[in-house]
Design a protein around this motif. Structure first.
Motif, PDB file in Angstrom:
ATOM      1  N   ALA A 228     104.745  97.525  18.574  1.00 16.39           N
ATOM      2  CA  ALA A 228     103.421  98.052  18.219  1.00 16.39           C
ATOM      3  C   ALA A 228     102.728  97.121  17.228  1.00 16.39           C
ATOM      4  N   ASP A 229     103.472  96.540  16.289  1.00 17.79           N
ATOM      5  CA  ASP A 229     102.887  95.568  15.358  1.00 17.79           C
ATOM      6  C   ASP A 229     102.358  94.352  16.109  1.00 17.79           C
ATOM      7  N   GLU A 230     103.151  93.862  17.059  1.00 18.91           N
ATOM      8  CA  GLU A 230     102.723  92.708  17.855  1.00 18.91           C
ATOM      9  C   GLU A 230     101.477  93.040  18.673  1.00 18.91           C
ATOM     10  N   LEU A 231     101.498  94.203  19.319  1.00 26.83           N
ATOM     11  CA  LEU A 231     100.364  94.589  20.164  1.00 26.83           C
ATOM     12  C   LEU A 231      99.095  94.781  19.341  1.00 26.83           C
ATOM     13  N   GLU A 232      99.240  95.253  18.115  1.00 26.21           N
ATOM     14  CA  GLU A 232      98.075  95.402  17.240  1.00 26.21           C
ATOM     15  C   GLU A 232      97.442  94.041  16.957  1.00 26.21           C
ATOM     16  N   LEU A 233      98.266  93.038  16.730  1.00 20.12           N
ATOM     17  CA  LEU A 233      97.737  91.682  16.546  1.00 20.12           C
ATOM     18  C   LEU A 233      96.973  91.254  17.791  1.00 20.12           C
ATOM     19  N   LEU A 234      97.547  91.487  18.938  1.00 22.00           N
ATOM     20  CA  LEU A 234      96.891  91.078  20.181  1.00 22.00           C
ATOM     21  C   LEU A 234      95.539  91.768  20.326  1.00 22.00           C
ATOM     22  N   ARG A 235      95.496  93.055  20.007  1.00 25.96           N
ATOM     23  CA  ARG A 235      94.224  93.785  20.087  1.00 25.96           C
ATOM     24  C   ARG A 235      93.206  93.230  19.095  1.00 25.96           C
ATOM     25  N   GLN A 236      93.655  92.925  17.883  1.00 26.61           N
ATOM     26  CA  GLN A 236      92.746  92.376  16.873  1.00 26.61           C
ATOM     27  C   GLN A 236      92.168  91.038  17.319  1.00 26.61           C
ATOM     28  N   LEU A 237      93.020  90.174  17.846  1.00 25.30           N
ATOM     29  CA  LEU A 237      92.534  88.872  18.309  1.00 25.30           C
ATOM     30  C   LEU A 237      91.560  89.044  19.469  1.00 25.30           C
ATOM     31  N   ASP A 238      91.924  89.919  20.381  1.00 22.10           N
ATOM     32  CA  ASP A 238      91.100  90.128  21.561  1.00 22.10           C
ATOM     33  C   ASP A 238      89.724  90.689  21.197  1.00 22.10           C
TER      34      ASP A 238
ATOM     35  N   THR B  15      93.443  76.938  22.790  1.00 17.49           N
ATOM     36  CA  THR B  15      93.790  76.256  21.538  1.00 17.49           C
ATOM     37  C   THR B  15      93.442  77.108  20.327  1.00 17.49           C
ATOM     38  N   VAL B  16      92.261  77.716  20.315  1.00 17.51           N
ATOM     39  CA  VAL B  16      91.848  78.548  19.180  1.00 17.51           C
ATOM     40  C   VAL B  16      92.789  79.740  19.028  1.00 17.51           C
ATOM     41  N   VAL B  17      93.082  80.418  20.119  1.00 17.90           N
ATOM     42  CA  VAL B  17      93.962  81.583  20.060  1.00 17.90           C
ATOM     43  C   VAL B  17      95.363  81.162  19.629  1.00 17.90           C
ATOM     44  N   ALA B  18      95.862  80.058  20.156  1.00 14.49           N
ATOM     45  CA  ALA B  18      97.200  79.584  19.776  1.00 14.49           C
ATOM     46  C   ALA B  18      97.254  79.232  18.292  1.00 14.49           C
ATOM     47  N   GLN B  19      96.199  78.629  17.771  1.00 17.05           N
ATOM     48  CA  GLN B  19      96.166  78.315  16.337  1.00 17.05           C
ATOM     49  C   GLN B  19      96.174  79.597  15.506  1.00 17.05           C
TER      50      GLN B  19
ATOM     51  N   VAL C 114     107.314  88.598  26.153  1.00 21.34           N
ATOM     52  CA  VAL C 114     106.790  87.411  26.841  1.00 21.34           C
ATOM     53  C   VAL C 114     105.519  87.790  27.610  1.00 21.34           C
ATOM     54  N   ASP C 115     105.596  88.887  28.342  1.00 23.07           N
ATOM     55  CA  ASP C 115     104.426  89.330  29.117  1.00 23.07           C
ATOM     56  C   ASP C 115     103.220  89.617  28.212  1.00 23.07           C
ATOM     57  N   ASP C 116     103.471  90.283  27.078  1.00 24.75           N
ATOM     58  CA  ASP C 116     102.384  90.598  26.147  1.00 24.75           C
ATOM     59  C   ASP C 116     101.680  89.329  25.669  1.00 24.75           C
ATOM     60  N   TRP C 117     102.464  88.373  25.208  1.00 27.39           N
ATOM     61  CA  TRP C 117     101.884  87.144  24.645  1.00 27.39           C
ATOM     62  C   TRP C 117     101.214  86.308  25.735  1.00 27.39           C
ATOM     63  N   LEU C 118     101.817  86.249  26.925  1.00 26.61           N
ATOM     64  CA  LEU C 118     101.181  85.489  28.006  1.00 26.61           C
ATOM     65  C   LEU C 118      99.853  86.117  28.422  1.00 26.61           C
ATOM     66  N   GLU C 119      99.773  87.445  28.390  1.00 28.87           N
ATOM     67  CA  GLU C 119      98.505  88.127  28.709  1.00 28.87           C
ATOM     68  C   GLU C 119      97.418  87.744  27.722  1.00 28.87           C
ATOM     69  N   LEU C 120      97.760  87.720  26.444  1.00 30.19           N
ATOM     70  CA  LEU C 120      96.791  87.330  25.429  1.00 30.19           C
ATOM     71  C   LEU C 120      96.335  85.894  25.662  1.00 30.19           C
ATOM     72  N   LEU C 121      97.269  85.012  25.883  1.00 25.95           N
ATOM     73  CA  LEU C 121      96.914  83.609  26.109  1.00 25.95           C
ATOM     74  C   LEU C 121      96.087  83.458  27.386  1.00 25.95           C
ATOM     75  N   LYS C 122      96.434  84.205  28.402  1.00 24.33           N
ATOM     76  CA  LYS C 122      95.685  84.167  29.660  1.00 24.33           C
ATOM     77  C   LYS C 122      94.234  84.590  29.445  1.00 24.33           C
ATOM     78  N   ALA C 123      94.038  85.638  28.646  1.00 28.04           N
ATOM     79  CA  ALA C 123      92.682  86.135  28.395  1.00 28.04           C
ATOM     80  C   ALA C 123      91.830  85.118  27.638  1.00 28.04           C
ATOM     81  N   SER C 124      92.448  84.145  27.006  1.00 27.45           N
ATOM     82  CA  SER C 124      91.703  83.150  26.241  1.00 27.45           C
ATOM     83  C   SER C 124      91.288  81.954  27.090  1.00 27.45           C
TER      84      SER C 124
END
Length: 188
Positions: free
Chosen positions: A67-77, A87-91, A132-142
């Motif tokens: 849930a902590d990880e997913l919250e970060l993903l939501r905040q970035l998104d 590159t921006v999202v990875a940084q 892995v799926d969570d992080w790849l989804e975030l990177l994909k959306a970028s």
């Protein structure tokens, strides 16, 4: 028709938060209910009642960490109207992952990820794959054109670099060197 999971009681939620804080500093590998219960002001019986079993408690703790990880993903998104680019999202991810205040969570993640690989049928089941799926989804959306094989390969490589640098950082504490390595890779 699947039944809905019961909503955790306030007591269960409170003990989960306390157990999560405990596990961030003590880990999960050799989790023993008696010391955990003492540290969080409960008893092993209460924990077993609320979480059904030690495995149930571990699953709840893993879900809490995720849930902590997913919250970060939501905040970035939510910060961008349009994809900001890989590159921006990875940084931003690296800055978040490498922050000293996140070291306990990142150590927890490494432990849980590793356990999900060696004990795939226990409470750790699918933890590694889902992160892995969570992080790849975030990177994909970028990415502006995420459907290509090249885009998939690039986000997979970025994730591998971030996780490799994170492991190195956790092992050595060398933030400067690992950050330079990430920045060098992302600069390509």
């Amino acid at each position: 028709m699947p039944t809905a999971k019961p909503v955790p009681s306030a007591r269960q939620q409170d003990l989960l938060e306390r157990a999560y804080a405990y596990s961030l500093t003590h880990g999960l590998a050799d989790l023993s209910l008696r010391p955990l219960a003492t540290a969080i002001g409960s008893s092993p019986r209460v924990l077993l009642f609320l979480f059904d079993s030690k495995d149930g408690l571990i699953r709840a703790l893993l879900a809490r960490a995720r849930a902590d990880e997913l919250e970060l993903l939501r905040q970035l998104d939510s910060r961008y109207d349009e994809p900001p680019g890989l590159t921006v999202v990875a940084q931003e991810l690296w800055t978040w992952l490498a922050a000293p205040e996140r070291r306990p969570l990142m150590k927890f993640w490494v432990e849980a990820y590793g356990r999900s690989l060696v004990a795939p049928d226990g409470p750790w089941a699918d933890y590694g794959r889902s992160t892995v799926d969570d992080w790849l989804e975030l990177l994909k959306a970028s990415q502006p054109d995420p459907g290509t094989a090249e885009a998939e390969a690039r986000r997979t490589a970025v994730l591998a670099v971030l996780r490799g640098a994170l492991l190195d950082l956790l092992a050595t504490g060398d933030l400067e060197r690992t950050t330079r390595a990430v920045e060098d890779y992302l600069g390509d």
